[in-house]
Write a protein that holds these residues in place. Structure first.
Motif, mmCIF file in Angstrom:
data_model
loop_
_atom_site.group_PDB
_atom_site.id
_atom_site.type_symbol
_atom_site.label_atom_id
_atom_site.label_comp_id
_atom_site.label_asym_id
_atom_site.label_seq_id
_atom_site.Cartn_x
_atom_site.Cartn_y
_atom_site.Cartn_z
ATOM 1 N N THR A 61 0.836 -1.208 0.000
ATOM 2 C CA THR A 61 0.000 0.000 0.000
ATOM 3 C C THR A 61 0.868 1.255 0.000
ATOM 4 O O THR A 61 2.032 1.224 0.365
ATOM 5 N N ALA A 62 0.275 2.342 -0.407
ATOM 6 C CA ALA A 62 0.893 3.669 -0.328
ATOM 7 C C ALA A 62 0.259 4.399 0.847
ATOM 8 O O ALA A 62 -0.759 3.970 1.386
ATOM 9 N N SER A 63 0.843 5.526 1.236
ATOM 10 C CA SER A 63 0.239 6.360 2.279
ATOM 11 C C SER A 63 0.260 7.819 1.831
ATOM 12 O O SER A 63 1.059 8.207 0.972
ATOM 13 N N VAL A 64 -0.623 8.621 2.447
ATOM 14 C CA VAL A 64 -0.820 10.012 2.036
ATOM 15 C C VAL A 64 -0.871 10.916 3.259
ATOM 16 O O VAL A 64 -1.474 10.566 4.278
ATOM 17 N N SER A 65 -0.250 12.084 3.153
ATOM 18 C CA SER A 65 -0.398 13.150 4.150
ATOM 19 C C SER A 65 -0.456 14.474 3.406
ATOM 20 O O SER A 65 -0.098 14.562 2.227
ATOM 21 N N THR A 66 -0.919 15.508 4.098
ATOM 22 C CA THR A 66 -1.030 16.818 3.462
ATOM 23 C C THR A 66 -0.958 17.914 4.510
ATOM 24 O O THR A 66 -1.119 17.660 5.702
ATOM 25 N N HIS A 67 -0.705 19.117 4.056
ATOM 26 C CA HIS A 67 -0.865 20.307 4.889
ATOM 27 C C HIS A 67 -1.199 21.476 3.974
ATOM 28 O O HIS A 67 -1.010 21.400 2.757
ATOM 29 N N ILE A 68 -1.731 22.545 4.563
ATOM 30 C CA ILE A 68 -2.162 23.709 3.783
ATOM 31 C C ILE A 68 -1.533 24.965 4.361
ATOM 32 O O ILE A 68 -1.607 25.212 5.560
ATOM 33 N N LEU A 69 -0.960 25.762 3.476
ATOM 34 C CA LEU A 69 -0.456 27.076 3.840
ATOM 35 C C LEU A 69 -1.291 28.119 3.099
ATOM 36 O O LEU A 69 -1.434 28.053 1.885
ATOM 37 N N ASP A 70 -1.879 29.038 3.844
ATOM 38 C CA ASP A 70 -2.618 30.158 3.253
ATOM 39 C C ASP A 70 -1.588 31.222 2.887
ATOM 40 O O ASP A 70 -1.103 31.948 3.749
ATOM 41 N N THR A 71 -1.235 31.297 1.608
ATOM 42 C CA THR A 71 -0.173 32.207 1.174
ATOM 43 C C THR A 71 -0.598 33.669 1.212
ATOM 44 O O THR A 71 0.254 34.552 1.175
ATOM 45 N N SER A 72 -1.885 33.935 1.319
ATOM 46 C CA SER A 72 -2.340 35.331 1.385
ATOM 47 C C SER A 72 -2.031 35.954 2.743
ATOM 48 O O SER A 72 -1.956 37.175 2.865
ATOM 49 N N ILE A 73 -1.847 35.120 3.760
ATOM 50 C CA ILE A 73 -1.518 35.629 5.092
ATOM 51 C C ILE A 73 -0.214 35.031 5.626
ATOM 52 O O ILE A 73 0.228 35.382 6.714
ATOM 53 N N GLY A 74 0.365 34.106 4.862
ATOM 54 C CA GLY A 74 1.621 33.499 5.276
ATOM 55 C C GLY A 74 1.516 32.639 6.514
ATOM 56 O O GLY A 74 2.445 32.560 7.307
ATOM 57 N N GLY B 7 -10.316 3.251 -14.679
ATOM 58 C CA GLY B 7 -11.742 3.048 -14.940
ATOM 59 C C GLY B 7 -12.552 2.676 -13.720
ATOM 60 O O GLY B 7 -13.775 2.575 -13.787
ATOM 61 N N ALA B 8 -11.909 2.478 -12.605
ATOM 62 C CA ALA B 8 -12.607 2.039 -11.388
ATOM 63 C C ALA B 8 -13.362 3.201 -10.739
ATOM 64 O O ALA B 8 -13.030 4.373 -10.943
ATOM 65 N N ALA B 9 -14.350 2.842 -9.961
ATOM 66 C CA ALA B 9 -15.126 3.850 -9.230
ATOM 67 C C ALA B 9 -14.329 4.349 -8.035
ATOM 68 O O ALA B 9 -13.540 3.604 -7.435
ATOM 69 N N TRP B 10 -14.542 5.619 -7.681
ATOM 70 C CA TRP B 10 -13.918 6.192 -6.489
ATOM 71 C C TRP B 10 -14.585 5.618 -5.250
ATOM 72 O O TRP B 10 -15.807 5.471 -5.203
ATOM 73 N N VAL B 11 -13.794 5.309 -4.252
ATOM 74 C CA VAL B 11 -14.292 4.826 -2.963
ATOM 75 C C VAL B 11 -13.912 5.863 -1.913
ATOM 76 O O VAL B 11 -12.729 6.156 -1.721
ATOM 77 N N ALA B 12 -14.926 6.444 -1.268
ATOM 78 C CA ALA B 12 -14.671 7.419 -0.204
ATOM 79 C C ALA B 12 -14.110 6.675 0.999
ATOM 80 O O ALA B 12 -14.694 5.689 1.458
ATOM 81 N N LEU B 13 -12.977 7.146 1.506
ATOM 82 C CA LEU B 13 -12.327 6.487 2.632
ATOM 83 C C LEU B 13 -12.510 7.236 3.949
ATOM 84 O O LEU B 13 -12.208 6.702 5.008
ATOM 85 N N GLY B 14 -12.968 8.477 3.887
ATOM 86 C CA GLY B 14 -13.131 9.289 5.090
ATOM 87 C C GLY B 14 -12.335 10.563 4.969
ATOM 88 O O GLY B 14 -11.930 10.956 3.878
ATOM 89 N N GLY B 15 -12.102 11.198 6.080
ATOM 90 C CA GLY B 15 -11.373 12.457 6.033
ATOM 91 C C GLY B 15 -11.046 12.969 7.408
ATOM 92 O O GLY B 15 -11.157 12.258 8.405
ATOM 93 N N SER B 16 -10.674 14.238 7.419
ATOM 94 C CA SER B 16 -10.260 14.874 8.652
ATOM 95 C C SER B 16 -10.287 16.384 8.420
ATOM 96 O O SER B 16 -10.809 16.850 7.410
ATOM 97 N N ALA B 17 -9.681 17.133 9.322
ATOM 98 C CA ALA B 17 -9.561 18.580 9.177
ATOM 99 C C ALA B 17 -8.155 18.995 9.593
ATOM 100 O O ALA B 17 -7.515 18.325 10.411
ATOM 101 N N THR B 18 -7.697 20.100 9.039
ATOM 102 C CA THR B 18 -6.358 20.579 9.367
ATOM 103 C C THR B 18 -6.310 21.130 10.786
ATOM 104 O O THR B 18 -7.265 21.725 11.272
ATOM 105 N N ASP B 19 -5.170 20.939 11.422
ATOM 106 C CA ASP B 19 -4.966 21.434 12.778
ATOM 107 C C ASP B 19 -4.387 22.857 12.739
ATOM 108 O O ASP B 19 -4.308 23.474 11.671
ATOM 109 N N ALA B 20 -3.986 23.378 13.873
ATOM 110 C CA ALA B 20 -3.469 24.750 13.961
ATOM 111 C C ALA B 20 -2.201 24.954 13.134
ATOM 112 O O ALA B 20 -1.881 26.075 12.750
ATOM 113 N N ASP B 21 -1.510 23.863 12.815
ATOM 114 C CA ASP B 21 -0.309 23.932 11.994
ATOM 115 C C ASP B 21 -0.622 23.683 10.516
ATOM 116 O O ASP B 21 0.287 23.532 9.713
ATOM 117 N N GLY B 22 -1.921 23.598 10.171
ATOM 118 C CA GLY B 22 -2.341 23.366 8.793
ATOM 119 C C GLY B 22 -2.173 21.933 8.341
ATOM 120 O O GLY B 22 -2.329 21.625 7.166
#
Length: 138
Positions: free
Chosen positions: A6-19, A36-51
């Motif tokens: 398997t692979a794994s995924v992580s992410t973060h977000i920086l709002d460049t308009s405010i740095g 060609g396969a259908a997308w399977v929703a796996l769930g989600g989360s929300a960004t923390d104070a560090d984005g």
């Protein structure tokens, strides 16, 4: 965490308009096994104070494509309210930008990318009310 199958995924977000990191952005994760396969929703989360979104669901075996959906409209609506309050407190400061009622030209951002087993994919989003950029990080 990635494994040999398997692979794994992580992410973060920086709002460049405010740095600063973008806190409280909801992120959904979906996967599919082949173009060609259908997308399977796996769930989600929300960004923390560090984005950062540190608890995205694991990818199932056989995943070849991943989609991250960033719900940016609510984040920018909250920012617009805060920005308006700050502008009211500062004389001659613009209250808001010409970006609609929510302050977001892009109310959502969907990023789709290919993965291979055994690899980790960190996919940062650089975000502002009128644009975004994404790349494979480390």
């Amino acid at each position: 965490m990635s494994t040999e199958t398997t692979a794994s995924v992580s992410t973060h977000i920086l709002d460049t308009s405010i740095g600063r990191p973008a806190e409280g952005v909801t992120i959904s994760l979906a996967a599919r096994a082949g173009s060609g396969a259908a997308w399977v929703a796996l769930g989600g989360s929300a960004t923390d104070a560090d984005g950062r979104c540190k608890d995205l669901p694991a990818l199932p075996e056989g995943t070849t494509h991943v989609r991250l959906d960033f719900e940016t409209e609510a984040y920018f609506a909250k920012r617009a309210t805060y920005d308006h309050q700050q502008a009211d407190a500062q004389q001659d400061a613009p209250a808001n930008r010409d970006s609609g009622t929510t302050g977001a030209f892009f109310p959502e951002v969907a990023i789709t990318f290919a993965v291979v087993p055994g690899e980790h994919y960190h996919v940062p989003l650089l975000l502002n009310p009128f644009g975004y950029s994404v790349y494979r990080g480390s």
